[in-house]
Write an enzyme that holds these catalytic residues in place. Structure first.
Site, short mmCIF file in Angstrom:
data_model
loop_
_atom_site.label_atom_id
_atom_site.label_comp_id
_atom_site.label_asym_id
_atom_site.label_seq_id
_atom_site.Cartn_x
_atom_site.Cartn_y
_atom_site.Cartn_z
CG MET A 30 15.65 5.50 -28.19
SD MET A 30 14.72 7.11 -27.65
CE MET A 30 13.51 7.20 -27.29
N GLY A 31 16.24 0.88 -27.88
CA GLY A 31 16.81 -0.18 -27.09
C GLY A 31 15.35 -0.73 -26.71
CG HIS A 37 13.16 -2.32 -30.80
ND1 HIS A 37 12.38 -2.77 -30.02
CD2 HIS A 37 12.92 -1.56 -30.92
CE1 HIS A 37 12.31 -1.27 -28.88
NE2 HIS A 37 12.61 -0.31 -30.38
CD GLN A 61 14.55 10.29 -29.83
OE1 GLN A 61 15.15 10.62 -30.16
NE2 GLN A 61 13.74 9.21 -29.78
CE LYS A 149 3.78 2.95 -31.26
NZ LYS A 149 5.19 2.96 -30.32
CB VAL A 176 5.29 -5.72 -35.02
CG1 VAL A 176 5.48 -7.52 -34.17
CG2 VAL A 176 6.44 -6.02 -35.84
CG MET A 184 4.87 -5.70 -30.45
SD MET A 184 5.07 -6.36 -28.91
CE MET A 184 4.47 -8.17 -29.31
P1 AMP Z 1 12.19 3.21 -30.45
O1 AMP Z 1 13.55 2.34 -30.08
O2 AMP Z 1 11.30 2.87 -29.57
O3 AMP Z 1 12.68 4.45 -31.32
O4 AMP Z 1 11.88 2.54 -32.05
C1 AMP Z 1 13.04 2.23 -32.58
C2 AMP Z 1 13.05 1.68 -34.55
O5 AMP Z 1 11.20 0.76 -34.07
C3 AMP Z 1 11.78 3.17 -35.16
O6 AMP Z 1 11.96 3.17 -36.50
C4 AMP Z 1 10.75 2.51 -34.31
O7 AMP Z 1 9.56 2.60 -35.56
C5 AMP Z 1 10.30 0.84 -34.34
N1 AMP Z 1 9.34 0.95 -34.33
C6 AMP Z 1 9.50 0.81 -32.61
N2 AMP Z 1 7.97 -0.10 -32.58
C7 AMP Z 1 7.74 -0.37 -33.27
C8 AMP Z 1 6.71 -1.52 -33.98
N3 AMP Z 1 5.71 -1.46 -32.83
N4 AMP Z 1 6.25 -2.29 -35.13
C9 AMP Z 1 7.19 -1.99 -35.58
N5 AMP Z 1 8.45 -0.77 -35.69
C10 AMP Z 1 8.76 -0.32 -34.66
#
Ligand code: AMP
Length: 281
Positions: A30-31, A37, A61, A149, A176, A184
């Site tokens: 979701m950027g 990421h 969502q 995460k 991470v 993060m």
């Molecule tokens: P989001 O943009 O928040 O929907 O996350 C996109 C992808 O990045 C998803 O698969 C998340 O689980 C992953 N992600 C988000 N935060 C972290 C993190 N701190 N460490 C590893 N992966 C992450």
């Protein structure tokens, strides 16, 4: 790196890669990129010839009371970060591409969506499963990269890929963290300096619980109580839930054994933070 906004363009670009026999790694996001990421992108790029990243803030969502409108967005910064990671295609569809007028179809994964975050966000995983099913049909990747995460999201999407026979493998990437341990998250940008300072307690509580298990504690109830006490004593955070569940089925455990997932959601002010650790007992 190509920035692609339409589904036909995406299919055309990917068909050309496939004709050359190239394998595709896919990272849905979701950027508002952070090091989490980027780690997913790096792993996808390392393992496959082609790395596709989608950037789409998926409205289905979010509940009407949630932060869809103010979810952080910075497409310029994101595209320059993705370019630096040698991403091949940054796919940025519009709402109209994903949910055109008259849209009718949703993917509903049962039971494992009911506990943990799903209990407090009842339609959240339906939105996640729907958008990821659509993205998988658009990209047809060999491997999709997801972050640990969002542990429940991983379990839900693994079930969906299995049950609906998607020809994609899922790779899970470790969480991470900031140097102090905070996971993060794009939503960390909402935290005030004081909330950010206090937010580390979420990770500290998980580490304390892990140490407790190492020292022989097997009662989920006692561990949960200890974590809650630590969070309320050391911060102004409000616990939404703390759970000990089977890491595969996400069913609650009372006496810890096997692979256990410790998961929690805590409000720091108005910001909802989630985190988790898996522990082999
Ligand atoms: P989001 O943009 O928040 O929907 O996350 C996109 C992808 O990045 C998803 O698969 C998340 O689980 C992953 N992600 C988000 N935060 C972290 C993190 N701190 N460490 C590893 N992966 C992450």
């Amino acid at each position: 790196m190509r920035i692609i906004k339409s589904v036909p363009q995406l299919r055309k670009a990917l068909a050309a890669f496939r004709r050359q026999g190239r394998r595709i790694g896919f990272v849905p996001t979701m950027g508002y990129f952070h090091a989490g990421h980027l780690q997913l992108m790096r792993q996808a790029k390392k393992a496959h010839e082609v790395c596709v990243v989608s950037l789409y803030v998926n409205p289905t969502q979010f509940a009407p009371t949630e932060d869809l409108a103010k979810y952080p967005r910075d497409f310029k910064r994101d595209s320059s970060m993705a370019r630096k990671e040698n991403v091949d295609i940054l796919f940025m569809p519009t709402d109209n591409d994903i949910y055109p007028k008259g849209y009718l179809t949703y993917v509903d994964v049962k039971s494992i969506t009911e506990g943990l975050c799903g209990h407090f966000r009842p339609r959240h995983f339906r939105g996640v499963a729907t958008v990821v099913a659509k993205l998988l049909n658009m990209v047809s990747p060999d491997v999709m990269y997801l972050g640990q995460k969002d542990a429940q999201q991983v379990a839900v999407l693994k079930a969906m890929v299995r049950d609906l026979n998607f020809a994609t493998t899922i790779k899970v990437v470790a969480t991470v963290r900031e140097p102090d341990g905070l996971a993060m998250s794009s939503r960390n940008s909402y935290l005030s300096p004081q909330e950010r300072h206090e937010a580390v307690v979420v990770y500290k509580a998980l580490i304390m619980a892990k140490q407790g298990i190492k020292q022989g504690e097997r009662s989920a109830k006692r561990l949960i109580a200890l974590m809650e006490k630590m969070i309320t004593q050391q911060s102004s955070g409000k616990v939404q839930y703390i759970a000990c569940v089977n890491a595969n089925t996400l069913e609650p455990v009372t006496k810890l054994s096997g692979e256990v997932l410790l998961a929690l959601a805590v409000y720091m002010g108005k910001t909802r933070l989630i985190d988790n650790l898996t522990v082999r007992v």
